[in-house]
Scaffold this active site. Sequence first.
Site, short mmCIF file in Angstrom:
data_model
loop_
_atom_site.label_atom_id
_atom_site.label_comp_id
_atom_site.label_asym_id
_atom_site.label_seq_id
_atom_site.Cartn_x
_atom_site.Cartn_y
_atom_site.Cartn_z
N THR A 132 0.80 -1.11 -0.09
CA THR A 132 0.31 0.30 -0.18
C THR A 132 0.64 1.31 -0.32
OG1 THR A 132 -1.43 1.66 1.54
CG2 THR A 132 -0.13 -0.34 2.56
N ASP A 133 0.19 2.22 -0.57
CA ASP A 133 0.76 3.49 -0.43
C ASP A 133 1.63 4.02 0.98
OD1 ASP A 133 -1.82 4.26 -0.03
OD2 ASP A 133 -1.93 5.52 -1.56
N GLU A 134 0.93 3.36 1.89
CA GLU A 134 0.21 4.37 3.03
C GLU A 134 1.22 4.10 3.92
OE1 GLU A 134 -3.18 3.51 5.54
OE2 GLU A 134 -4.33 3.21 3.90
N TYR A 157 -1.66 -0.35 10.71
CA TYR A 157 -2.04 -0.76 9.39
C TYR A 157 -1.13 -0.88 8.69
CZ TYR A 157 -4.15 -1.70 5.12
OH TYR A 157 -3.62 -1.55 3.43
N ALA A 159 1.98 -0.17 9.19
CA ALA A 159 3.03 -0.48 10.08
C ALA A 159 3.68 -1.74 9.60
CB ALA A 159 2.87 0.01 11.14
N LYS A 161 2.22 -3.27 7.38
CA LYS A 161 2.11 -3.50 6.11
C LYS A 161 3.65 -3.29 5.50
CE LYS A 161 0.17 -4.12 2.78
NZ LYS A 161 -0.31 -5.71 2.70
N ARG A 283 -10.32 9.46 13.65
CA ARG A 283 -8.39 7.94 13.47
C ARG A 283 -7.64 8.85 13.85
NH1 ARG A 283 -8.38 5.93 7.49
NH2 ARG A 283 -9.22 5.31 8.09
P1 NAD Z 1 -10.48 -7.10 2.30
O1 NAD Z 1 -9.92 -6.62 3.28
O2 NAD Z 1 -11.78 -6.92 1.78
O3 NAD Z 1 -10.12 -8.92 2.00
C1 NAD Z 1 -8.98 -9.36 2.53
C2 NAD Z 1 -9.18 -10.92 2.62
O4 NAD Z 1 -8.16 -11.56 3.17
C3 NAD Z 1 -10.29 -10.90 3.27
O5 NAD Z 1 -11.09 -12.18 2.35
C4 NAD Z 1 -9.76 -11.48 4.78
O6 NAD Z 1 -10.87 -13.05 4.69
C5 NAD Z 1 -9.14 -12.16 4.20
N1 NAD Z 1 -7.82 -13.17 5.17
C6 NAD Z 1 -7.98 -11.80 6.54
N2 NAD Z 1 -6.70 -12.63 7.15
C7 NAD Z 1 -6.26 -13.69 6.56
C8 NAD Z 1 -5.56 -14.75 7.29
N3 NAD Z 1 -4.71 -14.87 7.89
N4 NAD Z 1 -5.43 -15.89 6.49
C9 NAD Z 1 -5.91 -16.38 4.96
N5 NAD Z 1 -6.92 -15.01 4.61
C10 NAD Z 1 -7.43 -13.96 5.16
O7 NAD Z 1 -8.82 -6.02 1.84
P2 NAD Z 1 -8.76 -5.84 0.46
O8 NAD Z 1 -9.15 -4.08 0.71
O9 NAD Z 1 -9.11 -6.60 -0.94
O10 NAD Z 1 -6.87 -5.73 0.41
C11 NAD Z 1 -6.38 -6.31 -0.10
C12 NAD Z 1 -4.93 -5.98 0.11
O11 NAD Z 1 -4.64 -5.20 -0.61
C13 NAD Z 1 -4.17 -5.82 1.33
O12 NAD Z 1 -2.73 -6.43 1.86
C14 NAD Z 1 -4.21 -4.80 1.42
O13 NAD Z 1 -3.20 -3.77 2.30
C15 NAD Z 1 -4.05 -4.12 0.16
N6 NAD Z 1 -4.38 -2.89 -0.41
C16 NAD Z 1 -5.37 -2.51 0.00
C17 NAD Z 1 -6.30 -1.03 -0.56
C18 NAD Z 1 -7.51 -0.74 -0.58
O14 NAD Z 1 -7.65 0.23 -0.90
N7 NAD Z 1 -8.20 -1.38 -0.66
C19 NAD Z 1 -4.75 -0.36 -1.69
C20 NAD Z 1 -3.70 -0.70 -1.18
C21 NAD Z 1 -3.74 -2.06 -0.93
O1 TDX Z 2 -16.09 7.24 7.86
C1 TDX Z 2 -15.08 7.09 8.27
N1 TDX Z 2 -14.77 8.52 7.80
C2 TDX Z 2 -13.74 9.30 7.38
O2 TDX Z 2 -13.61 10.59 6.65
C3 TDX Z 2 -14.30 6.82 7.76
C4 TDX Z 2 -13.69 5.23 7.02
C5 TDX Z 2 -13.31 7.20 6.43
N2 TDX Z 2 -13.31 8.79 6.18
C6 TDX Z 2 -11.41 9.02 5.84
C7 TDX Z 2 -9.92 8.60 6.38
C8 TDX Z 2 -9.56 8.77 5.23
O3 TDX Z 2 -8.47 9.76 4.71
O4 TDX Z 2 -11.36 8.25 4.54
C9 TDX Z 2 -10.27 8.45 3.73
C10 TDX Z 2 -9.85 6.72 3.44
O5 TDX Z 2 -10.44 6.13 4.43
P1 TDX Z 2 -10.89 4.32 4.33
O6 TDX Z 2 -11.49 4.32 2.82
O7 TDX Z 2 -10.83 3.92 5.97
O8 TDX Z 2 -9.14 4.38 3.67
P2 TDX Z 2 -8.00 4.52 4.01
O9 TDX Z 2 -7.73 4.35 5.44
O10 TDX Z 2 -7.43 5.16 3.30
O11 TDX Z 2 -6.77 3.21 3.74
C11 TDX Z 2 -7.32 1.55 2.36
O12 TDX Z 2 -6.55 2.54 1.76
C12 TDX Z 2 -5.20 2.07 1.24
C13 TDX Z 2 -7.64 0.84 2.73
O13 TDX Z 2 -8.16 1.23 4.15
C14 TDX Z 2 -6.15 0.08 2.61
O14 TDX Z 2 -6.55 -0.83 2.92
C15 TDX Z 2 -6.03 0.27 1.69
O15 TDX Z 2 -3.91 0.65 2.12
#
Ligand code: NAD
Ligand code: TDX
Length: 347
Positions: A132-134, A157, A159, A161, A283
């Site tokens: 992740t970019d985070e 989170y 940290a 990653k 947050r």
């Molecule tokens: P998500 O929370 O939707 O899905 C996570 C999946 O992992 C779920 O299906 C869960 O059941 C499975 N899982 C969790 N713990 C597990 C374990 N111990 N063993 C096996 N399976 C397990 O997550 P997402 O948003 O699809 O993110 C997927 C990946 O991409 C993550 O690694 C996340 O850090 C990364 N990522 C997410 C975003 C975003 O915007 N959502 C952006 C950049 C990177």
């Molecule tokens: O209720 C909310 N209100 C709000 O203002 C929530 C849940 C979020 N926010 C804000 C916080 C952030 O500035 O919105 C922005 C996006 O929040 P999230 O959707 O929780 O995403 P973020 O914390 O940026 O992280 C996501 O992108 C990077 C994914 O959850 C991560 O898994 C990924 O690595």
Amino acid sequence: MEKSLAPRSVLVTGGCGFIGSCFIRMLRDRDPEVEIVNLDLLTYAGNPENLPGITDSPRYRWVRGDVRHEETVESLVGSADWVVHFAAESHVDRSTAAKAGAFVDTNVYGTFVLLDAVRRLRPECRYLQIGTDEVYGDVAFPQMPDEGWMLDPSSPYSASKAGADHIALAFARTHGVDVMVSRCTNNYGAYQYPEKMIPLFITNALDSLPIPLYDGGGQIRDWLRVEDHCEALLLILEEGRPGEIYNVGANQEPERTNLEVTEMILECTGASASLIEHRHGLRPGHDQRYAVATEKIRALGWTPRADIQEGIASTVRWYAENRGWWEAIKSGAYREFYEAHYGRPAS
Ligand code: NAD
Ligand code: TDX
């Protein structure tokens, strides 16, 4: 550039989640013959319904298991040409709550277990660590971190990653495993668990419920459509170089604040701006801006297709047309987290 042959067998972890399920659907569309094994524990965020039309395929197998469990992982890596590691605890707000040890456990230790099995049992496969970019932390405008930027994660989170990225790259350097790391910006689209900002705000708007906008809504996220992310991942797997990191992001111009994205959602749903409820303190350590330089992935030939306005509009349409999918989630354990976190009922 390395060019890998089309894989015969792919091990995906976390394929019942938001991005992993999109990746599996895309992989299947590209090559109906590829064997896909999906290792997913089905935590609260996993949902087999994210894989319609795939679960019955003879070339797809879901193993309900834990990436932290050595024997399970050892039994699955043996025939994989690609291992694509999505499984993680992914929600920042859950990582700042009490009892968030699963973030370190799954995200760091789980990555180690998987890589160690690859090293011992399938060293010839390609391994992609989904990052992740985070990990770059809060990035002051107009900086655009490239892949060599110092890691400075803010939340437990991010940290965890960053720890996972380090483990993965250490396995490349020390053990010669064919590891690559992707670092993508915020994704949005269909099948995203409605705890994340965009699906939460869309579904609350559709139900005329309060929209909890944190800290004034001035924060910047570089929103990328999930399909664009998965296209980039396939390209990295096909053309990326071992040991390399690839940032992936939309590079929105102009950059969009959370408030601006919220306004797009209100317009597309027809909901009233009076639903916005300004919330503070939910947050801790809230990062103001994320952004990444993407020249490296673009040099491989990737470019995002979706425009944010059109992407939000089609995502709103998907949630409006798929109420059954998210209403089932929102009536379950989701309610406990929502009430504890937001201090009000989820409906
Ligand atoms: P998500 O929370 O939707 O899905 C996570 C999946 O992992 C779920 O299906 C869960 O059941 C499975 N899982 C969790 N713990 C597990 C374990 N111990 N063993 C096996 N399976 C397990 O997550 P997402 O948003 O699809 O993110 C997927 C990946 O991409 C993550 O690694 C996340 O850090 C990364 N990522 C997410 C975003 C975003 O915007 N959502 C952006 C950049 C990177
Ligand atoms: O209720 C909310 N209100 C709000 O203002 C929530 C849940 C979020 N926010 C804000 C916080 C952030 O500035 O919105 C922005 C996006 O929040 P999230 O959707 O929780 O995403 P973020 O914390 O940026 O992280 C996501 O992108 C990077 C994914 O959850 C991560 O898994 C990924 O690595």
